[in-house]
Design an enzyme around this catalytic site. Structure first.
Site, PDB file in Angstrom:
ATOM      1  N   LEU A 203      30.311   9.944 -38.528  1.00 27.95           N
ATOM      2  CA  LEU A 203      30.737   8.767 -37.755  1.00 27.95           C
ATOM      3  C   LEU A 203      32.182   8.459 -38.086  1.00 27.95           C
ATOM      4  O   LEU A 203      32.523   8.357 -39.262  1.00 27.95           O
ATOM      5  CB  LEU A 203      29.924   7.533 -38.172  1.00 27.95           C
ATOM      6  CG  LEU A 203      28.474   7.413 -37.744  1.00 27.95           C
ATOM      7  CD1 LEU A 203      27.890   6.144 -38.367  1.00 27.95           C
ATOM      8  CD2 LEU A 203      28.370   7.340 -36.229  1.00 27.95           C
ATOM      9  N   HIS A 204      33.029   8.312 -37.087  1.00 27.85           N
ATOM     10  CA  HIS A 204      34.397   7.897 -37.397  1.00 27.85           C
ATOM     11  C   HIS A 204      35.070   7.117 -36.268  1.00 27.85           C
ATOM     12  O   HIS A 204      36.156   6.603 -36.440  1.00 27.85           O
ATOM     13  CB  HIS A 204      35.267   9.101 -37.752  1.00 27.85           C
ATOM     14  CG  HIS A 204      35.632   9.937 -36.556  1.00 27.85           C
ATOM     15  ND1 HIS A 204      34.744  10.795 -35.964  1.00 27.85           N
ATOM     16  CD2 HIS A 204      36.774  10.016 -35.835  1.00 27.85           C
ATOM     17  CE1 HIS A 204      35.327  11.376 -34.939  1.00 27.85           C
ATOM     18  NE2 HIS A 204      36.561  10.925 -34.824  1.00 27.85           N
ATOM     19  N   ARG A 205      34.431   7.044 -35.077  1.00 28.61           N
ATOM     20  CA  ARG A 205      35.101   6.382 -33.950  1.00 28.61           C
ATOM     21  C   ARG A 205      35.313   4.907 -34.221  1.00 28.61           C
ATOM     22  O   ARG A 205      34.389   4.229 -34.695  1.00 28.61           O
ATOM     23  CB  ARG A 205      34.259   6.494 -32.685  1.00 28.61           C
ATOM     24  CG  ARG A 205      34.067   7.863 -32.208  1.00 28.61           C
ATOM     25  CD  ARG A 205      34.750   8.181 -30.905  1.00 28.61           C
ATOM     26  NE  ARG A 205      34.703   9.616 -30.814  1.00 28.61           N
ATOM     27  CZ  ARG A 205      35.757  10.395 -30.733  1.00 28.61           C
ATOM     28  NH1 ARG A 205      36.962   9.877 -30.675  1.00 28.61           N
ATOM     29  NH2 ARG A 205      35.625  11.698 -30.695  1.00 28.61           N
ATOM     30  N   ARG A 238      38.265   7.267 -42.442  1.00 30.17           N
ATOM     31  CA  ARG A 238      38.245   6.034 -41.636  1.00 30.17           C
ATOM     32  C   ARG A 238      36.868   5.371 -41.784  1.00 30.17           C
ATOM     33  O   ARG A 238      35.843   5.979 -41.554  1.00 30.17           O
ATOM     34  CB  ARG A 238      38.473   6.358 -40.169  1.00 30.17           C
ATOM     35  CG  ARG A 238      38.198   5.178 -39.254  1.00 30.17           C
ATOM     36  CD  ARG A 238      38.145   5.614 -37.816  1.00 30.17           C
ATOM     37  NE  ARG A 238      39.468   5.565 -37.232  1.00 30.17           N
ATOM     38  CZ  ARG A 238      40.069   4.453 -36.813  1.00 30.17           C
ATOM     39  NH1 ARG A 238      39.460   3.303 -36.929  1.00 30.17           N
ATOM     40  NH2 ARG A 238      41.265   4.497 -36.292  1.00 30.17           N
TER      41      ARG A 238
END
Ligand code: UD1
Length: 361
Positions: A203-205, A238
């Protein structure tokens, strides 16, 4: 050098490697820029080593920042470089800030731009990548597309047909060349690969990890998944602090590990029962590997991964139920791979570029 490639973020590297290799075969002189958008060893150096990318001729070392800061710093560095080197063509990859920055600088210096992975559209202008894609395509002279839907988008936007080329997917060239010989289970620090099924999650969005409310819903979804099988999660920098803070990794079956090298990640995904992700590239890799992919997004710019591959869009509240169904169904035994995702995109792109350079004289 006639051709300058601009790379900068992790997903650029497996796309550029086969193009650089194929242009080399044709004896075309080339230079490689690393903007430094991604700079941690495990987000950058390890990919250059494993993918056998040449050392960048120049690293602009721009690092992180707001979108405006990052894009502007890349532009300033590239302008100086391009003025000095006078490229005949600048090649850009994908949809990251380094991509759009390079396209802007080159086009204002009247240097032609080739965009690898042109024409993808999520039609979601809140995604920074969608803005980058649209602007980059508008400024590009050669639009090199991975899938037929991309051709249709570009035609609809009025791009002349002779600029558009369906070349296939160079990231899949890289995947196929490594799948052949990645037989041994990878070593992943902090995760023992189990004999039974396990899931890989990434997950990084911004849309998923920047808002604490959304992240809490995701936490519940991932914990309900981890109730069913071990989940290994290579954590993108992030959002790492935020995910740790809200307790996303506080579950006995959730295994947070550092970002992995290309080979380690590929080895893990190949062996997994399913993948949960918000990445773009991973939707494509699972499509070719035949691994079920549950994409935690409301849309995808890569619809062939759904029509051909093993991908489906899921919402966080529905995730655990779909994981259950996916595990019950098992790994698919037959699936379609999109046209031209055959390991030969690099040579096709090199041919288009060679012809373009020849026509320029
Ligand atoms: C970028 C791309 C995204 C792509 C992703 C893959 C843009 C707009 N987004 O997002 O499309 O899917 O790369 O990883 O270009 N950081 C580090 N070390 C690094 C790199 C980043 O610690 O080597 C951290 C920093 O805190 C930084 C944050 O990650 O502020 C975000 O990095 P950035 O390059 O701005 O965007 P990504 O989220 O990585």
């Amino acid at each position: 050098n006639a051709v300058w490639h601009v790379t900068g973020a992790r997903p650029n590297f497996p796309k550029a490697a086969p193009v650089v290799a194929a242009l080399n075969e044709r004896g075309i002189s080339q230079g490689l820029v690393h903007t430094g958008q991604h700079y941690d060893d495990n987000m950058s150096t390890v990919f250059f080593e494993q993918l056998k990318l040449p050392r960048p001729d120049i690293n602009l070392g721009v690092g992180s920042g707001s979108h405006a800061q990052q894009t502007a710093t890349i532009m300033t560095g590239l302008e100086e470089l391009f003025l000095k080197e006078q490229p005949k063509l600048v090649v850009v990859y994908g949809d990251v800030n380094s991509t759009v920055a390079a396209a802007l600088v080159a086009s204002k210096l009247h240097i032609p731009v080739a965009h690898v992975e042109a024409g993808l559209r999520s039609f979601d202008m809140t995604m920074p990548e969608e803005v980058n894609r649209i602007v980059t395509d508008r400024l590009s002279n050669l639009l090199l597309a991975t899938s037929p839907d991309a051709i249709a988008h570009l035609a609809h936007e009025g791009v002349a047909a002779d600029r558009i080329h369906l070349v296939g997917n160079p990231m899949i060239d890289t995947l196929l060349s490594f799948v052949k010989d990645s037989g041994e289970a990878p070593h992943v620090e902090g995760f023992e690969i189990p004999d039974g099924p396990f899931a890989v999650a990434t997950l990084h969005r911004p849309a998923n990890v920047d808002d604490p409310g959304d992240l809490n819903v995701l936490k519940d979804a991932l914990h309900a998944t981890a109730d069913q099988l071990p989940v290994v999660m290579p954590v993108h920098p992030r959002g790492k602090a935020r995910m740790t803070e809200i307790g996303l990794f506080d579950h006995d079956n959730m295994h947070a590990v550092e970002p992995l090298g290309y080979l380690e990640f590929l080895g893990l995904v190949r062996r997994s029962a399913l993948v949960v992700t918000d990445s773009g590239g991973i939707q494509e890799e699972t499509t070719v590997l035949g691994v079920p992919c549950l994409t935690l997004r409301p849309n995808t710019e890569r619809p062939v991964t759904i029509t051909h591959g093993t991908n489906q869009l899921v919402t966080a509240p529905a995730l655990a139920g779909i994981v259950k169904e996916t595990l019950a169904a098992g790994r698919p035994t037959t699936w379609k791979v999109p046209p031209l995702w055959d390991g030969q995109a690099g040579p096709r792109i090199a041919e288009v570029i060679d012809n373009f350079l020849a026509a320029q004289g």
